[in-house]
Motif scaffolding. Sequence first.
Motif, PDB file in Angstrom:
ATOM      1  N   LYS A   1     149.282 -44.219  -9.892  1.00  0.00           N
ATOM      2  CA  LYS A   1     149.429 -42.815 -10.645  1.00  0.00           C
ATOM      3  C   LYS A   1     147.881 -42.649 -11.302  1.00  0.00           C
ATOM      4  O   LYS A   1     147.517 -41.408 -11.687  1.00  0.00           O
TER       5      LYS A   1
ATOM      6  N   THR B   1     150.595 -37.501 -14.365  1.00  0.00           N
ATOM      7  CA  THR B   1     151.964 -37.426 -13.850  1.00  0.00           C
ATOM      8  C   THR B   1     152.871 -37.711 -14.783  1.00  0.00           C
ATOM      9  O   THR B   1     152.749 -38.445 -15.688  1.00  0.00           O
ATOM     10  N   ALA B   2     154.070 -36.896 -14.878  1.00  0.00           N
ATOM     11  CA  ALA B   2     155.173 -37.359 -15.524  1.00  0.00           C
ATOM     12  C   ALA B   2     156.498 -37.114 -14.795  1.00  0.00           C
ATOM     13  O   ALA B   2     156.455 -36.419 -13.498  1.00  0.00           O
ATOM     14  N   PHE B   3     157.584 -37.537 -15.177  1.00  0.00           N
ATOM     15  CA  PHE B   3     158.914 -37.493 -14.637  1.00  0.00           C
ATOM     16  C   PHE B   3     158.925 -38.097 -12.970  1.00  0.00           C
ATOM     17  O   PHE B   3     159.022 -37.371 -12.373  1.00  0.00           O
ATOM     18  N   ASN B   4     158.326 -39.182 -12.878  1.00  0.00           N
ATOM     19  CA  ASN B   4     158.440 -40.001 -11.611  1.00  0.00           C
ATOM     20  C   ASN B   4     157.603 -38.971 -10.714  1.00  0.00           C
ATOM     21  O   ASN B   4     157.981 -38.695  -9.579  1.00  0.00           O
ATOM     22  N   ALA B   5     156.393 -38.512 -11.273  1.00  0.00           N
ATOM     23  CA  ALA B   5     155.313 -37.708 -10.338  1.00  0.00           C
ATOM     24  C   ALA B   5     155.815 -36.288 -10.048  1.00  0.00           C
ATOM     25  O   ALA B   5     155.430 -35.900  -9.222  1.00  0.00           O
TER      26      ALA B   5
ATOM     27  N   LYS C   1     150.888 -38.737 -24.320  1.00  0.00           N
ATOM     28  CA  LYS C   1     151.232 -37.949 -22.777  1.00  0.00           C
ATOM     29  C   LYS C   1     152.476 -37.049 -23.051  1.00  0.00           C
ATOM     30  O   LYS C   1     152.635 -36.051 -22.282  1.00  0.00           O
TER      31      LYS C   1
ATOM     32  N   ARG D   1     153.861 -33.792 -20.914  1.00  0.00           N
ATOM     33  CA  ARG D   1     155.129 -33.758 -20.453  1.00  0.00           C
ATOM     34  C   ARG D   1     156.013 -32.513 -21.065  1.00  0.00           C
ATOM     35  O   ARG D   1     156.882 -31.750 -20.579  1.00  0.00           O
TER      36      ARG D   1
HETATM   37  N1  ASP Z   1     154.626 -42.474 -15.478  1.00  0.00           N
HETATM   38  C1  ASP Z   1     155.705 -41.768 -14.913  1.00  0.00           C
HETATM   39  C2  ASP Z   1     154.850 -40.965 -14.197  1.00  0.00           C
HETATM   40  O1  ASP Z   1     154.084 -40.834 -13.902  1.00  0.00           O
HETATM   41  C3  ASP Z   1     156.468 -41.043 -15.779  1.00  0.00           C
HETATM   42  C4  ASP Z   1     155.992 -40.547 -17.388  1.00  0.00           C
HETATM   43  O2  ASP Z   1     155.051 -41.477 -17.751  1.00  0.00           O
HETATM   44  O3  ASP Z   1     156.725 -39.962 -17.893  1.00  0.00           O
HETATM   45  O4  ASP Z   1     155.556 -40.113 -13.264  1.00  0.00           O
END
Ligand code: ASP
Length: 235
Positions: A11, A33-37, A213, A217
Amino acid sequence: MDKKQLIYEGKGKKLYKTSDENLLIAEFKDDLTAFNAQKKSSEVGKGSLNCQISSLIFKLLNQNGIDNHFVKQLDENNMLCRVVKIIPLEVVVRNVATGSLTKRLGIKDGTKLPFSLVEFYYKDDALGDPIINDEHCKIMGILDNDDDIKYIKDVARKVNTILIDFFDTKNVRLIDFKIEFGIDSNNKIILADEISPDSCRLWDKESNKKMDKDIFRENLGSVVDAYQEILNRIK
Ligand code: ASP
Ligand code: TMP
C-alpha cells in the motif's frame, strides 16, 4: 544501484530487485490508505517525505544499536535495504491511549498509559489484521519460540525509548507506532519496513496537534504539510 524487477507492491511502497541478491530498493509511494484500504487517496510529495523521515529514523536506530534493514537513502523516494523475509506481524507500541485501543477498551482518548504497551497484530488484510497474543503467534507458526517473541518485544521497547527521547527534543510526543521485523540471510531477526508518520502517531508537544496519518484518517487536512513539519523538526 539500479532497480531491476518489481518484486512486491504494497500500500505504501514498491520493492525492486537490484544486481545484488542481498539488497533491494524500496520506493515510497504517494498513495494514502486507511482502514484496510477502504479509504484511499494520494498526496504528491508524501512518499518522498516518508522516505526521508524513515531514513533518518533507521540511521538513528542503527547508531543506537538497533540492527535494521536500512543501508542508505538513494534519492528522495528510494531507500536501499537488506533483503529480509518479513514476519507477518504488526508490532504496535503504545504510550498514550488512542485509536483502536480506545475503541476496543473504552480508555479515554489521550490517557497516558502507566507503562508502554506492546501488542501484536497478525498481518493479514483478508482477516483485517486481527490482534493476537503470544500463544496465537506460536499456534499460527508466526514466531515459533518464546525467545523470539521476547526478543521482538524487547527490541520494540528499546525502539520506543530511543524514539520517545529523540522526538521529545523536537517538541513532538510519540503516542504510538507500528513496526515490522524480518529474517535476514543469517537467520537473524532484524527491524524492517518503515518508520514514518504513516506508521506512528506524533502529536505536537505544546498543542497536541496531530502530525501523522490520523490527519488523513480523520479528514483533518493535508498530510504533506504535517509530514514536512516533522521532517523539518528532525533533520
Ligand atoms: N495501513 C492500513 C491501511 O492502509 C490501515 C491504517 O493505517 O489505518 O489500510
Ligand atoms: P491503531 O490504534 O489503529 O491500532 O494503530 C496503532 C498504531 O499503528 C498507530 O501508530 C498507527 C499504526 N498502524 C499502522 O502503521 N498500520 C496499520 O495498519 C494500523 C491499523 C495501524
